[in-house]
Design a protein around this motif. Sequence first.
Motif, PDB file in Angstrom:
ATOM      1  N   ASP A 208      -1.169 -28.211  -7.119  1.00 25.07           N
ATOM      2  CA  ASP A 208      -1.476 -29.547  -7.646  1.00 25.07           C
ATOM      3  C   ASP A 208      -0.379 -30.553  -7.321  1.00 25.07           C
ATOM      4  O   ASP A 208      -0.638 -31.757  -7.247  1.00 25.07           O
ATOM      5  N   GLY A 209       0.836 -30.070  -7.130  1.00 28.07           N
ATOM      6  CA  GLY A 209       1.926 -30.985  -6.793  1.00 28.07           C
ATOM      7  C   GLY A 209       1.735 -31.672  -5.460  1.00 28.07           C
ATOM      8  O   GLY A 209       2.340 -32.732  -5.210  1.00 28.07           O
ATOM      9  N   MET A 210       0.883 -31.120  -4.603  1.00 30.49           N
ATOM     10  CA  MET A 210       0.645 -31.733  -3.305  1.00 30.49           C
ATOM     11  C   MET A 210      -0.039 -33.085  -3.427  1.00 30.49           C
ATOM     12  O   MET A 210       0.007 -33.895  -2.494  1.00 30.49           O
ATOM     13  N   ALA A 211      -0.675 -33.343  -4.572  1.00 25.94           N
ATOM     14  CA  ALA A 211      -1.364 -34.620  -4.763  1.00 25.94           C
ATOM     15  C   ALA A 211      -0.399 -35.800  -4.709  1.00 25.94           C
ATOM     16  O   ALA A 211      -0.812 -36.932  -4.433  1.00 25.94           O
ATOM     17  N   GLY A 212       0.875 -35.558  -4.945  1.00 27.71           N
ATOM     18  CA  GLY A 212       1.851 -36.639  -4.936  1.00 27.71           C
ATOM     19  C   GLY A 212       2.564 -36.843  -3.619  1.00 27.71           C
ATOM     20  O   GLY A 212       3.427 -37.716  -3.500  1.00 27.71           O
ATOM     21  N   ILE A 213       2.207 -36.049  -2.597  1.00 20.78           N
ATOM     22  CA  ILE A 213       2.867 -36.170  -1.300  1.00 20.78           C
ATOM     23  C   ILE A 213       2.266 -37.329  -0.517  1.00 20.78           C
ATOM     24  O   ILE A 213       1.058 -37.551  -0.544  1.00 20.78           O
ATOM     25  N   SER A 214       3.081 -38.064   0.200  1.00 19.94           N
ATOM     26  CA  SER A 214       2.586 -39.203   0.963  1.00 19.94           C
ATOM     27  C   SER A 214       1.663 -38.734   2.077  1.00 19.94           C
ATOM     28  O   SER A 214       1.803 -37.637   2.619  1.00 19.94           O
ATOM     29  N   ALA A 215       0.718 -39.603   2.434  1.00 21.44           N
ATOM     30  CA  ALA A 215      -0.259 -39.287   3.470  1.00 21.44           C
ATOM     31  C   ALA A 215       0.407 -38.959   4.792  1.00 21.44           C
ATOM     32  O   ALA A 215       0.014 -38.016   5.494  1.00 21.44           O
ATOM     33  N   GLU A 216       1.416 -39.733   5.138  1.00 24.33           N
ATOM     34  CA  GLU A 216       2.072 -39.540   6.431  1.00 24.33           C
ATOM     35  C   GLU A 216       2.724 -38.164   6.533  1.00 24.33           C
ATOM     36  O   GLU A 216       2.669 -37.517   7.579  1.00 24.33           O
ATOM     37  N   ARG A 217       3.356 -37.724   5.449  1.00 27.60           N
ATOM     38  CA  ARG A 217       4.022 -36.422   5.479  1.00 27.60           C
ATOM     39  C   ARG A 217       3.003 -35.287   5.577  1.00 27.60           C
ATOM     40  O   ARG A 217       3.223 -34.293   6.287  1.00 27.60           O
ATOM     41  N   ILE A 218       1.874 -35.418   4.879  1.00 26.79           N
ATOM     42  CA  ILE A 218       0.834 -34.391   4.969  1.00 26.79           C
ATOM     43  C   ILE A 218       0.333 -34.260   6.396  1.00 26.79           C
ATOM     44  O   ILE A 218       0.266 -33.172   6.964  1.00 26.79           O
ATOM     45  N   TRP A 219      -0.008 -35.372   7.012  1.00 25.69           N
ATOM     46  CA  TRP A 219      -0.597 -35.330   8.348  1.00 25.69           C
ATOM     47  C   TRP A 219       0.418 -34.891   9.394  1.00 25.69           C
ATOM     48  O   TRP A 219       0.071 -34.191  10.345  1.00 25.69           O
ATOM     49  N   THR A 220       1.679 -35.242   9.226  1.00 23.81           N
ATOM     50  CA  THR A 220       2.713 -34.802  10.162  1.00 23.81           C
ATOM     51  C   THR A 220       2.773 -33.279  10.231  1.00 23.81           C
ATOM     52  O   THR A 220       2.898 -32.696  11.317  1.00 23.81           O
ATOM     53  N   GLU A 221       2.670 -32.614   9.091  1.00 24.38           N
ATOM     54  CA  GLU A 221       2.691 -31.155   9.081  1.00 24.38           C
ATOM     55  C   GLU A 221       1.353 -30.570   9.513  1.00 24.38           C
ATOM     56  O   GLU A 221       1.296 -29.634  10.323  1.00 24.38           O
ATOM     57  N   LEU A 222       0.248 -31.126   8.989  1.00 22.64           N
ATOM     58  CA  LEU A 222      -1.060 -30.535   9.228  1.00 22.64           C
ATOM     59  C   LEU A 222      -1.461 -30.604  10.696  1.00 22.64           C
ATOM     60  O   LEU A 222      -2.058 -29.666  11.230  1.00 22.64           O
ATOM     61  N   LYS A 223      -1.122 -31.695  11.360  1.00 22.86           N
ATOM     62  CA  LYS A 223      -1.520 -31.817  12.762  1.00 22.86           C
ATOM     63  C   LYS A 223      -0.817 -30.771  13.639  1.00 22.86           C
ATOM     64  O   LYS A 223      -1.336 -30.390  14.686  1.00 22.86           O
ATOM     65  N   LYS A 224       0.347 -30.299  13.215  1.00 25.04           N
ATOM     66  CA  LYS A 224       1.021 -29.216  13.944  1.00 25.04           C
ATOM     67  C   LYS A 224       0.369 -27.873  13.635  1.00 25.04           C
ATOM     68  O   LYS A 224       0.300 -26.990  14.496  1.00 25.04           O
ATOM     69  N   ILE A 225      -0.105 -27.714  12.414  1.00 33.06           N
ATOM     70  CA  ILE A 225      -0.716 -26.446  12.010  1.00 33.06           C
ATOM     71  C   ILE A 225      -2.030 -26.207  12.743  1.00 33.06           C
ATOM     72  O   ILE A 225      -2.276 -25.125  13.263  1.00 33.06           O
ATOM     73  N   VAL A 226      -2.902 -27.229  12.811  1.00 32.03           N
ATOM     74  CA  VAL A 226      -4.273 -27.008  13.292  1.00 32.03           C
ATOM     75  C   VAL A 226      -4.359 -26.763  14.793  1.00 32.03           C
ATOM     76  O   VAL A 226      -5.401 -26.312  15.280  1.00 32.03           O
ATOM     77  N   VAL A 227      -3.303 -27.064  15.531  1.00 33.73           N
ATOM     78  CA  VAL A 227      -3.304 -26.735  16.967  1.00 33.73           C
ATOM     79  C   VAL A 227      -2.177 -25.768  17.314  1.00 33.73           C
ATOM     80  O   VAL A 227      -1.923 -25.499  18.482  1.00 33.73           O
ATOM     81  N   GLY A 228      -1.501 -25.258  16.307  1.00 33.67           N
ATOM     82  CA  GLY A 228      -0.372 -24.375  16.545  1.00 33.67           C
ATOM     83  C   GLY A 228      -0.793 -22.927  16.711  1.00 33.67           C
ATOM     84  O   GLY A 228      -1.982 -22.572  16.625  1.00 33.67           O
ATOM     85  N   ARG A 229       0.177 -22.094  16.936  1.00 35.64           N
ATOM     86  CA  ARG A 229      -0.069 -20.657  17.063  1.00 35.64           C
ATOM     87  C   ARG A 229      -0.718 -20.122  15.781  1.00 35.64           C
ATOM     88  O   ARG A 229      -0.363 -20.518  14.677  1.00 35.64           O
TER      89      ARG A 229
END
Length: 439
Positions: A208-229
Amino acid sequence: MEPIEPKILKIEDNEDFRALFTPELLKLRNLFAKRDYELRIAGGAVRDLLMNIRPADVDFASTATPTQMKTMFEEENIRMLHKRGEEHGTITCRIDEKENFEITTLRVDIVCDGRRAQVEYTTNWQLDANRRDLTINSLFLDLHGNVVDYFDGIRDIETRRIAFVGDARQRIQEDYLRILRYFRFFGRIANSSEHEPDTIQAIIENRDGMAGISAERIWTELKKIVVGRMADEVMKAMIERCGLQKYLGLPEECNLDRFHQVYSRHPKTVEPMTMIACLCEEEEQIAEFHRITKLSNDERLLGEFILHERNSAIENLGNDDWWIDRIVDLEVRPGHENHQNRLRQRLIQLARSILADEQRIQMIEAFEAPKFPVTGRDLMGAGVRKGPHVRNILYYLYEIWKKSRFTMTMDALLEHAQDPDIPDISKKERKRSPPRGKK
């Protein structure tokens, strides 16, 4: 905390380590040593060296405070680059106008709210290591080739284990983005898809703590995950085991089977938004994802394009004419002239998202779109008066040219410029024109 005797691993003969030693780095090392300040390589670069990867970026940590570093560089006439990191204890200097170095003062977190921390400087390397997220990122390397390890990061790199430093729940609560960093590094380094149960439980308890994370920080990590190893395995754990989709703006029911199939077929040639689109079924779900992650205009348009065209593309997977028409519509239709390259790339990503084979991809890449032979200037030369209707006539003639399979000449098309009852299709066409966003 209780002092820990660090483990030391000598890697002075590591070729990638030795390759870091430019004359500029040697000069930096001597400057710090002359004033009895300790200077070490920190974090990801040490991890990469132990994995026999030459680091792309090298960060340094020091016992010197920012004020002490600034005084030292001023006395030595070394230029400092004024970057935003200074407020967080990072000084960037440029040695002999050849190489930049970022040096951060050792820190300890005083107060954390799950997004950012209040810190104070320290000279204690163990305390700085303890505030880092994962054991594999908590290593230091002195400039004589000694890896300094307080939390068994060396062992975890050797066994490809991904673990938080100390208590997983405490580390996560200090910064909830560490949940995504855990999964990113798991995909990058782990040698199996199995996660430690207590780590997964700690993530579930604190998601639930993820709800307070900024949009930019979420997408910076997620975009590496979805095309990563191991992207398919990692996303499966994030969604099915941890239920993180709502915090990422993803639909409750994600299509993980399609994600797996597309990733397996095109693991190195898909864009992050293509993989996000694979998880979605409706265009509205891209809008919700955009609300959470604040996509760039180009990213949003790619996701919307794939969702809008996917069913038709599947039905016409083997139909050359359909794909050719889409290329011509996207690149040649009046109003699209300045967007050709990016629109072609969207079509290629669409093809990959429906498991098109390499022959189809190559056809889309190589097809040379014909040039529509009529311009507004040609119409006015043929007696059409100036005005908004010129573009409408262009659209009308374009459709005629398209029905001829792009064979009609300019003269033949201009004969239709004065046709009676030309339909008003300008409003429809404006909707079809690519938005003026990032190309």
